[in-house]
Scaffold this active site. Sequence first.
Site, PDB file in Angstrom:
ATOM      1  CB  CYS A  45      -9.372 105.932  80.179  1.00 41.26           C
ATOM      2  SG  CYS A  45      -8.248 107.558  80.685  1.00 41.26           S
ATOM      3  CE  LYS A  88     -25.583 111.790  81.315  1.00 45.40           C
ATOM      4  NZ  LYS A  88     -25.351 111.424  82.727  1.00 45.40           N
ATOM      5  CD  GLU A 108     -10.102 109.190  77.311  1.00 48.45           C
ATOM      6  OE1 GLU A 108     -10.461 107.746  78.022  1.00 48.45           O
ATOM      7  OE2 GLU A 108     -10.812 109.602  78.598  1.00 48.45           O
ATOM      8  CD  GLU A 123     -11.367 100.376  81.303  1.00 44.35           C
ATOM      9  OE1 GLU A 123     -13.035 101.061  80.606  1.00 44.35           O
ATOM     10  OE2 GLU A 123     -10.831 101.333  81.239  1.00 44.35           O
TER      11      GLU A 123
HETATM   12  P1  NDP Z   1     -20.937 104.046  80.940  1.00 41.05           P
HETATM   13  O1  NDP Z   1     -19.898 105.211  79.540  1.00 41.05           O
HETATM   14  O2  NDP Z   1     -22.250 103.729  81.195  1.00 41.05           O
HETATM   15  O3  NDP Z   1     -20.940 106.351  81.257  1.00 41.05           O
HETATM   16  C1  NDP Z   1     -20.360 107.529  80.854  1.00 41.05           C
HETATM   17  C2  NDP Z   1     -21.455 108.015  80.997  1.00 41.05           C
HETATM   18  O4  NDP Z   1     -22.124 108.032  79.532  1.00 41.05           O
HETATM   19  C3  NDP Z   1     -22.014 108.457  82.032  1.00 41.05           C
HETATM   20  O5  NDP Z   1     -22.534 110.379  81.677  1.00 41.05           O
HETATM   21  C4  NDP Z   1     -23.310 108.286  81.546  1.00 41.05           C
HETATM   22  O6  NDP Z   1     -24.139 108.367  82.219  1.00 41.05           O
HETATM   23  C5  NDP Z   1     -23.564 108.036  79.728  1.00 41.05           C
HETATM   24  N1  NDP Z   1     -24.209 107.741  79.508  1.00 41.05           N
HETATM   25  C6  NDP Z   1     -25.164 106.042  79.974  1.00 41.05           C
HETATM   26  N2  NDP Z   1     -25.062 104.828  78.646  1.00 41.05           N
HETATM   27  C7  NDP Z   1     -25.139 106.334  78.164  1.00 41.05           C
HETATM   28  C8  NDP Z   1     -26.418 106.427  76.717  1.00 41.05           C
HETATM   29  N3  NDP Z   1     -27.186 105.592  76.394  1.00 41.05           N
HETATM   30  N4  NDP Z   1     -26.778 107.344  75.683  1.00 41.05           N
HETATM   31  C9  NDP Z   1     -26.027 108.791  75.867  1.00 41.05           C
HETATM   32  N5  NDP Z   1     -25.617 108.822  77.657  1.00 41.05           N
HETATM   33  C10 NDP Z   1     -25.007 107.091  78.027  1.00 41.05           C
HETATM   34  O7  NDP Z   1     -18.979 104.741  82.194  1.00 41.05           O
HETATM   35  P2  NDP Z   1     -19.759 103.822  84.200  1.00 41.05           P
HETATM   36  O8  NDP Z   1     -19.975 105.420  84.584  1.00 41.05           O
HETATM   37  O9  NDP Z   1     -21.000 103.574  83.805  1.00 41.05           O
HETATM   38  O10 NDP Z   1     -18.611 102.690  84.161  1.00 41.05           O
HETATM   39  C11 NDP Z   1     -19.225 102.185  84.144  1.00 41.05           C
HETATM   40  C12 NDP Z   1     -17.574 101.230  82.820  1.00 41.05           C
HETATM   41  O11 NDP Z   1     -16.809 102.189  81.784  1.00 41.05           O
HETATM   42  C13 NDP Z   1     -16.571 101.680  84.100  1.00 41.05           C
HETATM   43  O12 NDP Z   1     -16.462 100.073  85.219  1.00 41.05           O
HETATM   44  C14 NDP Z   1     -14.810 101.831  83.816  1.00 41.05           C
HETATM   45  O13 NDP Z   1     -14.384 100.499  83.107  1.00 41.05           O
HETATM   46  C15 NDP Z   1     -15.353 102.629  82.061  1.00 41.05           C
HETATM   47  N6  NDP Z   1     -15.051 103.873  81.751  1.00 41.05           N
HETATM   48  C16 NDP Z   1     -14.514 104.868  81.602  1.00 41.05           C
HETATM   49  C17 NDP Z   1     -14.237 105.597  81.795  1.00 41.05           C
HETATM   50  C18 NDP Z   1     -12.789 106.375  80.634  1.00 41.05           C
HETATM   51  O14 NDP Z   1     -12.261 107.860  81.271  1.00 41.05           O
HETATM   52  N7  NDP Z   1     -12.251 106.212  80.051  1.00 41.05           N
HETATM   53  C19 NDP Z   1     -14.913 106.771  82.624  1.00 41.05           C
HETATM   54  C20 NDP Z   1     -15.500 106.031  83.294  1.00 41.05           C
HETATM   55  C21 NDP Z   1     -16.055 104.800  83.246  1.00 41.05           C
HETATM   56  P3  NDP Z   1     -24.827 108.407  83.529  1.00 41.05           P
HETATM   57  O15 NDP Z   1     -23.568 107.563  84.498  1.00 41.05           O
HETATM   58  O16 NDP Z   1     -25.553 108.698  84.375  1.00 41.05           O
HETATM   59  O17 NDP Z   1     -25.021 106.564  83.611  1.00 41.05           O
END
Ligand code: NDP
Length: 479
Positions: A285, A176, A251, A381
């Site tokens: 990240c 997903k 991660e 972050e």
């Molecule tokens: P999220 O952690 O909310 O989302 C990451 C992924 O998880 C997306 O595919 C999201 O779907 C999905 N997701 C969200 N909620 C659930 C759930 N309850 N169960 C299963 N899957 C879920 O990150 P965001 O994209 O909202 O970004 C927010 C913050 O997260 C950023 O500002 C950053 O700080 C951090 N981040 C860190 C990353 C890394 O590389 N470590 C990458 C991205 C974000 P959907 O997008 O549809 O909500």
Amino acid sequence: MTDTFFGHVIDGEEVPSVDGATFDVWNPWTQEVFAQAAEGGPEDAARAVASSRKAFDEGPWPRLGRVERAAAVHRLADLMEARSDELATLDTTNMGKPFAQAKHDVGRSVQNFRFFADHQRDHTGETYPMDSGHHTYSEYGPVGVVAAISPWNFPLMMASWKVAPAIAWGNTCVVKPSEDTPASVTVLGRLAVEAGFPPGVINVLNGHGTPAGSSLTADDRVDRVTFTGSSATGKVVMASAAGHLAPVSLELGGKGANVVFEDADLDNAVRWTVEAIFRNSGQVCLAGSRLFVASAIYDEFMERFVAAAEALTVGDPFDPATKFASLASKRHFDKVTSYVDGVGADGGTVVTGGAADDGTWLVRPTIITDLPRTAPAYCEEIFGPVCVVNRFDSEDEAVGLANDTRYGLNAMLFTENLSRAHRVASRLRAGTVWVNCFFIRDLRTPFGGVGDSGVGREGGNFSKEFFTEPKAVVMQINR
Ligand code: NDP
């Protein structure tokens, strides 16, 4: 099958959601909706898992020979390579990163598939001769259905990092992508069909975290969950997978420390420091978002660092000259600017950068000094092009400052003193430490974080551990 509609790819076909629901897919640079994607609900998630379950329990994929499976995965990599312009165009359009960086990411995604195809072929089991007249050997079999949930910052690459080892080791998977970036991962699903993969080996489920992602993690037909995203969501994912005892690989976020000692090669340190915090507009990240500079070189380093940040060519991500573009979404732009807006009230100084103030979702390369260690911009972050700088007077102080975080994904250090490099690398609490460089990765090595940065490691044999079930077979030898 167009680039204006991204459906789910389930059981070898691209399909809309059962209820026909869709969501807008944005181009963050033009701020326009350029496509629609299928909005997955619980029924779509259940269909995707059922298909992958059937492909694992009854299909040929887990039963293929290693050489044959490696060849199939290489066929998919070939197709990705042949379509790399299209994939990179989609990531740039959908996420806003400069096209040259998107091309680089596609190259690394292809490499992920090729590496794990060969790795599973070449890394079989171990043998353990025993004094008792027996010997034991180990086998690494596939685990079943993998749910892979990937973020928007490296849309294709982060998904490939999960899908490639999962399928190479004989599993089937439902991936997903983030709701912000469904485009390139949907094309990956289409390419798996074109490569002749059996239906259900790679299913793509589009939609939001809830309900699409959460339906996957809660489904007891899923055997492993691999997730990259925020620490907060990581906890929710882990709790959900615990409901059916599915192991997780997480991660999560980071607040990378970048320590520049007085004996560093300054040209090299400035170059990598810029790369570490401003690549991908800081939406990494691994970003070096906390910079610690030795007092003895602070003024000179800062002069060069600020000049290099201001010299980055900012603009249209499809312009070949562009090195730095807008943030990936309005939601994320609002989040990053809210941190920068709070800096003054917290006692900090914005030396350069800040939101572009021209209606775009652009935050210019931003450097902040004088922030107290309790300020949100210092310790949380931000996931944007925002670097918080501090000075230090001793090695101990530098290590203390670098380790003063609940995150521990990675750290960088710059020094020409070999003993110091080893000493400090070993004292830094992080999953990866880069010495005099950044972002260099060998796929055989462990990758992951400590503390709030994650659970588990992936890469080479570490991925093998996660995506397989090791089995011990004990043989009696009659003498
Ligand atoms: P999220 O952690 O909310 O989302 C990451 C992924 O998880 C997306 O595919 C999201 O779907 C999905 N997701 C969200 N909620 C659930 C759930 N309850 N169960 C299963 N899957 C879920 O990150 P965001 O994209 O909202 O970004 C927010 C913050 O997260 C950023 O500002 C950053 O700080 C951090 N981040 C860190 C990353 C890394 O590389 N470590 C990458 C991205 C974000 P959907 O997008 O549809 O909500």
